[in-house]
Every structure is written in C-alpha cells, then in structure tokens.
Design an enzyme around this catalytic site. Structure first.
Site, PDB file in Angstrom:
ATOM      1  N   GLN A   1      39.206  40.628  42.734  1.00  7.43           N
ATOM      2  CA  GLN A   1      39.010  40.823  41.251  1.00  7.43           C
ATOM      3  C   GLN A   1      39.558  39.252  40.803  1.00  7.43           C
ATOM      4  OE1 GLN A   1      40.793  44.554  39.393  1.00  7.43           O
ATOM      5  NE2 GLN A   1      41.605  44.386  41.710  1.00  7.43           N
TER       6      GLN A   1
ATOM      7  N   HIS B   1      34.960  39.554  39.663  1.00  4.75           N
ATOM      8  CA  HIS B   1      35.056  39.163  38.169  1.00  4.75           C
ATOM      9  C   HIS B   1      34.900  37.907  38.039  1.00  4.75           C
ATOM     10  CE1 HIS B   1      38.086  42.876  37.579  1.00  4.75           C
ATOM     11  NE2 HIS B   1      36.905  43.151  37.650  1.00  4.75           N
TER      12      HIS B   1
ATOM     13  N   THR C   1      46.999  44.803  43.065  1.00  7.11           N
ATOM     14  CA  THR C   1      46.362  45.127  41.808  1.00  7.11           C
ATOM     15  C   THR C   1      46.791  46.457  41.200  1.00  7.11           C
ATOM     16  OG1 THR C   1      44.135  45.721  40.881  1.00  7.11           O
ATOM     17  CG2 THR C   1      44.436  46.393  43.184  1.00  7.11           C
TER      18      THR C   1
HETATM   19  C1  BJW Z   1      52.101  41.857  43.237  1.00  6.64           C
HETATM   20  C2  BJW Z   1      52.890  40.898  43.592  1.00  6.64           C
HETATM   21  C3  BJW Z   1      53.211  40.503  44.849  1.00  6.64           C
HETATM   22  C4  BJW Z   1      52.902  41.331  41.403  1.00  6.64           C
HETATM   23  N1  BJW Z   1      52.703  41.137  45.801  1.00  6.64           N
HETATM   24  N2  BJW Z   1      51.905  42.874  44.527  1.00  6.64           N
HETATM   25  C5  BJW Z   1      36.170  53.686  33.548  1.00  6.64           C
HETATM   26  C6  BJW Z   1      37.236  54.540  32.874  1.00  6.64           C
HETATM   27  C7  BJW Z   1      37.759  53.804  31.966  1.00  6.64           C
HETATM   28  C8  BJW Z   1      37.290  52.408  31.390  1.00  6.64           C
HETATM   29  C9  BJW Z   1      36.258  51.908  31.891  1.00  6.64           C
HETATM   30  C10 BJW Z   1      35.751  52.562  33.022  1.00  6.64           C
HETATM   31  N3  BJW Z   1      34.521  51.734  33.466  1.00  6.64           N
HETATM   32  C11 BJW Z   1      34.401  50.467  32.592  1.00  6.64           C
HETATM   33  C12 BJW Z   1      35.675  50.439  31.722  1.00  6.64           C
HETATM   34  C13 BJW Z   1      35.940  49.720  30.770  1.00  6.64           C
HETATM   35  C14 BJW Z   1      36.740  48.451  31.322  1.00  6.64           C
HETATM   36  C15 BJW Z   1      38.040  48.884  31.900  1.00  6.64           C
HETATM   37  O1  BJW Z   1      38.077  49.154  33.180  1.00  6.64           O
HETATM   38  N4  BJW Z   1      39.200  49.293  31.125  1.00  6.64           N
HETATM   39  C16 BJW Z   1      40.235  49.674  31.646  1.00  6.64           C
HETATM   40  C17 BJW Z   1      41.526  48.617  31.284  1.00  6.64           C
HETATM   41  C18 BJW Z   1      40.761  50.927  30.862  1.00  6.64           C
HETATM   42  N5  BJW Z   1      36.213  47.784  32.453  1.00  6.64           N
HETATM   43  C19 BJW Z   1      35.086  46.851  31.955  1.00  6.64           C
HETATM   44  O2  BJW Z   1      34.759  46.530  30.871  1.00  6.64           O
HETATM   45  C20 BJW Z   1      34.323  46.298  33.403  1.00  6.64           C
HETATM   46  N6  BJW Z   1      33.016  46.268  32.803  1.00  6.64           N
HETATM   47  C21 BJW Z   1      32.303  47.441  33.126  1.00  6.64           C
HETATM   48  O3  BJW Z   1      32.557  48.249  33.360  1.00  6.64           O
HETATM   49  O4  BJW Z   1      30.922  47.025  32.712  1.00  6.64           O
HETATM   50  C22 BJW Z   1      30.134  48.401  32.605  1.00  6.64           C
HETATM   51  C23 BJW Z   1      30.256  48.823  31.137  1.00  6.64           C
HETATM   52  C24 BJW Z   1      30.066  47.861  30.210  1.00  6.64           C
HETATM   53  C25 BJW Z   1      30.025  48.232  28.948  1.00  6.64           C
HETATM   54  C26 BJW Z   1      30.559  49.699  28.655  1.00  6.64           C
HETATM   55  C27 BJW Z   1      30.967  50.391  29.803  1.00  6.64           C
HETATM   56  C28 BJW Z   1      30.824  49.996  30.999  1.00  6.64           C
HETATM   57  C29 BJW Z   1      34.872  44.739  33.268  1.00  6.64           C
HETATM   58  C30 BJW Z   1      36.074  44.623  33.675  1.00  6.64           C
HETATM   59  C31 BJW Z   1      36.280  42.958  33.426  1.00  6.64           C
HETATM   60  C32 BJW Z   1      38.054  42.734  33.719  1.00  6.64           C
HETATM   61  N7  BJW Z   1      38.128  41.336  33.418  1.00  6.64           N
HETATM   62  C33 BJW Z   1      39.559  40.844  33.624  1.00  6.64           C
HETATM   63  C34 BJW Z   1      39.235  39.405  33.121  1.00  6.64           C
HETATM   64  C35 BJW Z   1      38.659  38.531  34.230  1.00  6.64           C
HETATM   65  C36 BJW Z   1      38.667  37.005  33.705  1.00  6.64           C
HETATM   66  C37 BJW Z   1      39.930  36.251  33.714  1.00  6.64           C
HETATM   67  O5  BJW Z   1      40.492  36.130  34.669  1.00  6.64           O
HETATM   68  O6  BJW Z   1      40.563  36.058  32.643  1.00  6.64           O
HETATM   69  O7  BJW Z   1      39.640  40.885  35.187  1.00  6.64           O
HETATM   70  S1  BJW Z   1      40.522  41.813  33.034  1.00  6.64           S
HETATM   71  C38 BJW Z   1      41.976  41.451  33.945  1.00  6.64           C
HETATM   72  O8  BJW Z   1      42.299  42.673  34.922  1.00  6.64           O
HETATM   73  C39 BJW Z   1      41.110  40.642  35.409  1.00  6.64           C
HETATM   74  C40 BJW Z   1      41.668  41.194  36.546  1.00  6.64           C
HETATM   75  O9  BJW Z   1      40.721  40.838  37.647  1.00  6.64           O
HETATM   76  C41 BJW Z   1      41.747  42.653  36.236  1.00  6.64           C
HETATM   77  C42 BJW Z   1      42.484  43.607  37.126  1.00  6.64           C
HETATM   78  O10 BJW Z   1      44.126  43.137  37.060  1.00  6.64           O
HETATM   79  P1  BJW Z   1      44.842  42.970  38.339  1.00  6.64           P
HETATM   80  O11 BJW Z   1      44.205  42.090  39.253  1.00  6.64           O
HETATM   81  O12 BJW Z   1      45.008  44.561  38.898  1.00  6.64           O
HETATM   82  O13 BJW Z   1      46.281  42.354  37.799  1.00  6.64           O
HETATM   83  P2  BJW Z   1      47.562  42.858  37.184  1.00  6.64           P
HETATM   84  O14 BJW Z   1      48.300  42.079  36.388  1.00  6.64           O
HETATM   85  O15 BJW Z   1      47.143  44.262  36.148  1.00  6.64           O
HETATM   86  O16 BJW Z   1      48.245  43.741  38.297  1.00  6.64           O
HETATM   87  C43 BJW Z   1      48.847  42.915  39.495  1.00  6.64           C
HETATM   88  C44 BJW Z   1      49.815  43.927  40.212  1.00  6.64           C
HETATM   89  O17 BJW Z   1      50.149  43.155  41.239  1.00  6.64           O
HETATM   90  C45 BJW Z   1      50.609  44.602  39.635  1.00  6.64           C
HETATM   91  O18 BJW Z   1      50.630  45.912  39.932  1.00  6.64           O
HETATM   92  C46 BJW Z   1      51.950  43.908  40.402  1.00  6.64           C
HETATM   93  O19 BJW Z   1      53.147  45.009  40.471  1.00  6.64           O
HETATM   94  C47 BJW Z   1      51.341  43.459  41.523  1.00  6.64           C
HETATM   95  N8  BJW Z   1      52.158  42.352  42.040  1.00  6.64           N
HETATM   96  N9  BJW Z   1      53.118  40.405  42.498  1.00  6.64           N
HETATM   97  C48 BJW Z   1      52.128  42.264  45.680  1.00  6.64           C
HETATM   98  N10 BJW Z   1      53.846  39.354  45.411  1.00  6.64           N
END
Ligand code: BJW
Length: 252
Positions: free
Chosen positions: A101, A119, A185
């Site tokens: 991601q 992403h 994640t």
């Molecule tokens: C460690 C550590 C170490 C720390 N070792 N671990 C179904 C249900 C509900 C909602 C939806 C659904 N389907 C779609 C949705 C809507 C939405 C969504 O998911 N919303 C939820 C938040 C509720 N999804 C979307 O909109 C997606 N599109 C989509 O589904 O299109 C179809 C659609 C369109 C229209 C309507 C409906 C459907 C698109 C999602 C795009 C996400 N974009 C981002 C930004 C990318 C650009 C950028 O970088 O700026 O992507 S948001 C952000 O979150 C980024 C990341 O890739 C993503 C995930 O975050 P990640 O990587 O998990 O980071 P963190 O910070 O959350 O977690 C880090 C973890 O690491 C933590 O747990 C720490 O503890 C851990 N950690 N150090 C190991 N050393």
C-alpha cells in the site's frame, strides 16, 4: 527470537506466498505512518484534508506541498532490514507477490521485483484535469504544460478506484496463496484490508507482523507484535537454518 516449528515448516514448504505491506514497514526507515497518534501523517491533518480529490481541488498548492515534502523524505530514506528481508523472501519462494500500500518506492529500492503498488507511487505524477502525456509536465511548478491543469501525485486517494491491474493481481494471488503475510498495516483501509480474509477463506495461513494490535490480530493464524525490521530478518534466518535450535513446537 522464537518461532513455532509449525510456522517455519509451512514457510519452507509454501509454494505461493503473498506479503501485504503498509506504512509500518517503512517506519524504521524514518518515514511517518498514517495513523500513529503522535507522529503519524494524519496526526496534524485529517485524511479528508489531504488525501482526497476534493481537498486537492480546494487547495492544490497545500496538497502539492505536503506530497513534495513526503517525496523528499522518501528519497532521503533508505530501505531497512524489513524491506530487504522481503526481497530475500521473494528469491526463496517458488511463487511470491509483494502487495504494497506504500507509495514511497522503498521496496523496489530494496530489490523487490514481483510487486504491485495498490495505492500508486509518490514519485510519479498525473494531470489532475485531463489524461495528458507526462512529457509535458512541469514538475517543478506542479503544472501540466499541455492543458494548464495542476499536477497531482499518481497515488490513490479516498473514494478513488485502485489501479485495476494491480488490484486484480493482488486478489488473484491472495486467493491462490498458501501463506499470506500482513505487515505494518493497521488493516483498516479497504480493499487492501480485505485481502487477508480472501486468503484465509481459501485455506491460506495468515501471519501478521505489526507493532500494535489491529482488527486482524486475533483472527490471524500467527501474530507477532513487534518491529518488522527485526521480526522479518529473524524469520528468514529461521527458514534458512534447518536445524535452528530456538524454534518452538506450537503457536505462541
Ligand atoms: C509497525 C511499525 C514497525 C508502525 N513494524 N509495524 C469497505 C468498508 C469500509 C470503507 C470502504 C470499504 N471499501 C472502500 C471503502 C472506502 C475507503 C476506506 O477504506 N475507508 C476506510 C478508512 C473506512 N477506501 C477507499 O476509498 C479506496 N478506494 C476504493 O475502495 O475505491 C472503490 C470505491 C470508490 C468509491 C466509493 C466506494 C468504493 C481507496 C483507498 C486509498 C487509500 N489512500 C491512502 C493515501 C495514499 C496516498 C498517500 O500516501 O498519501 O493510502 S490513505 C493511507 O492509508 C494510505 C495507506 O496506504 C493506507 C493504509 O495505511 P497503513 O499503511 O495501514 O498505515 P497506518 O498508519 O494506518 O498503519 C501503520 C501500522 O504499522 C500501524 O498498525 C502501526 O502499529 C504499525 N507499525 N511501526 C511493524 N516498525
């Protein structure tokens, strides 16, 4: 570090491995995660202020500047031991797909080849207005010379579709794998957060490596709470050394 011998055996025997990564794997390279309360990228701003097309439309310069800063940080950062361990895992597994991601490009710099970026990638640009050719992008000024529109990062914002090809490959691989890793994640952003479930439903072993508990933690077959930069290299080591004495016999 102790790993159950059942896990080590499964990993040695696995034909198809999928590893999903998130911002946590790059944390040890000095890059902020998204949802960490103190240092995360969202700790100062709400996601909808920055990672949506509406936010960009409202204030393109603000969003462009935020991404420019992150691009600079990503370029300065170096892949860490977690990235390198996954590149090594790719070499050892008969079939392997890294599904990230992350947009920072660190997996590729660590040597991962079999990879999809769900992403997008922060180092690429798109014209916000039209589907213009990148040859005419004025990156420095964030403008498209063809149509005069603003340039946006080639990443996926909330409400936007993921790249069809990348998502299709990730779903197929998740549904066909023997072992599915979820690493660094928070497992809250869909559709990536749903991939482990697809894998599990088809009989894969699900392994989570994360610093803090997530919605997946209690449902994974194996869950390791800690830093991916420490756990992944240790796991590779355990797979490599057949007679490792510190393997344990059951799930921990
Ligand atoms: C460690 C550590 C170490 C720390 N070792 N671990 C179904 C249900 C509900 C909602 C939806 C659904 N389907 C779609 C949705 C809507 C939405 C969504 O998911 N919303 C939820 C938040 C509720 N999804 C979307 O909109 C997606 N599109 C989509 O589904 O299109 C179809 C659609 C369109 C229209 C309507 C409906 C459907 C698109 C999602 C795009 C996400 N974009 C981002 C930004 C990318 C650009 C950028 O970088 O700026 O992507 S948001 C952000 O979150 C980024 C990341 O890739 C993503 C995930 O975050 P990640 O990587 O998990 O980071 P963190 O910070 O959350 O977690 C880090 C973890 O690491 C933590 O747990 C720490 O503890 C851990 N950690 N150090 C190991 N050393």
């Amino acid at each position: 570090m102790n790993f159950p011998s059942s896990l080590v055996t499964s990993l040695r025997d696995a034909q198809r491995i999928v590893a999903l990564t998130g911002a946590g794997i790059s944390a040890e390279s000095g890059l902020s995660t998204f949802r960490d309360a103190q240092t995360g990228l969202w700790s100062k701003f709400k996601p909808e202020q920055l990672a949506t097309a509406e936010a960009f439309q409202r204030d393109p310069k603000f969003v462009q500047d935020w991404y420019a800063l992150r691009r600079e940080q990503a370029l300065k950062a170096e892949p860490n031991a977690g990235h390198l361990a996954l590149a090594e895992m790719e070499k050892r597994a008969p079939e392997f797909l890294l599904v990230t991601q992350n947009v920072d490009g660190l997996h590729a710099r660590a040597g991962s080849n079999r990879m999809v970026e769900l992403h997008g990638n922060i180092h690429r640009f798109r014209c916000f207005e039209n589907d213009c050719a990148s040859e005419n992008f004025d990156i420095e000024n964030g403008r498209c010379r063809s149509c005069g529109g603003n340039l946006r990062p080639d990443v996926v914002w909330f409400g936007e579709m993921l790249p069809t090809d990348a998502l299709g490959k990730a779903i197929d691989a998740a549904e066909e794998c023997d072992v599915f890793f979820s690493i660094g994640t928070s497992s809250v952003v869909y559709p990536a957060a749903d991939l482990w479930r697809r894998a599990k439903e088809r009989g894969a072993i699900v392994i989570e490596i994360n610093k803090d508990p997530t919605p997946l933690t209690s449902l994974a077959d194996y869950s390791f709470l800690g830093k991916s930069g420490e756990i992944l290299p240790a796991l590779i080591d355990a797979i490599r050394n057949k007679n490792k004495v510190h393997e344990t016999s059951g799930p921990e």
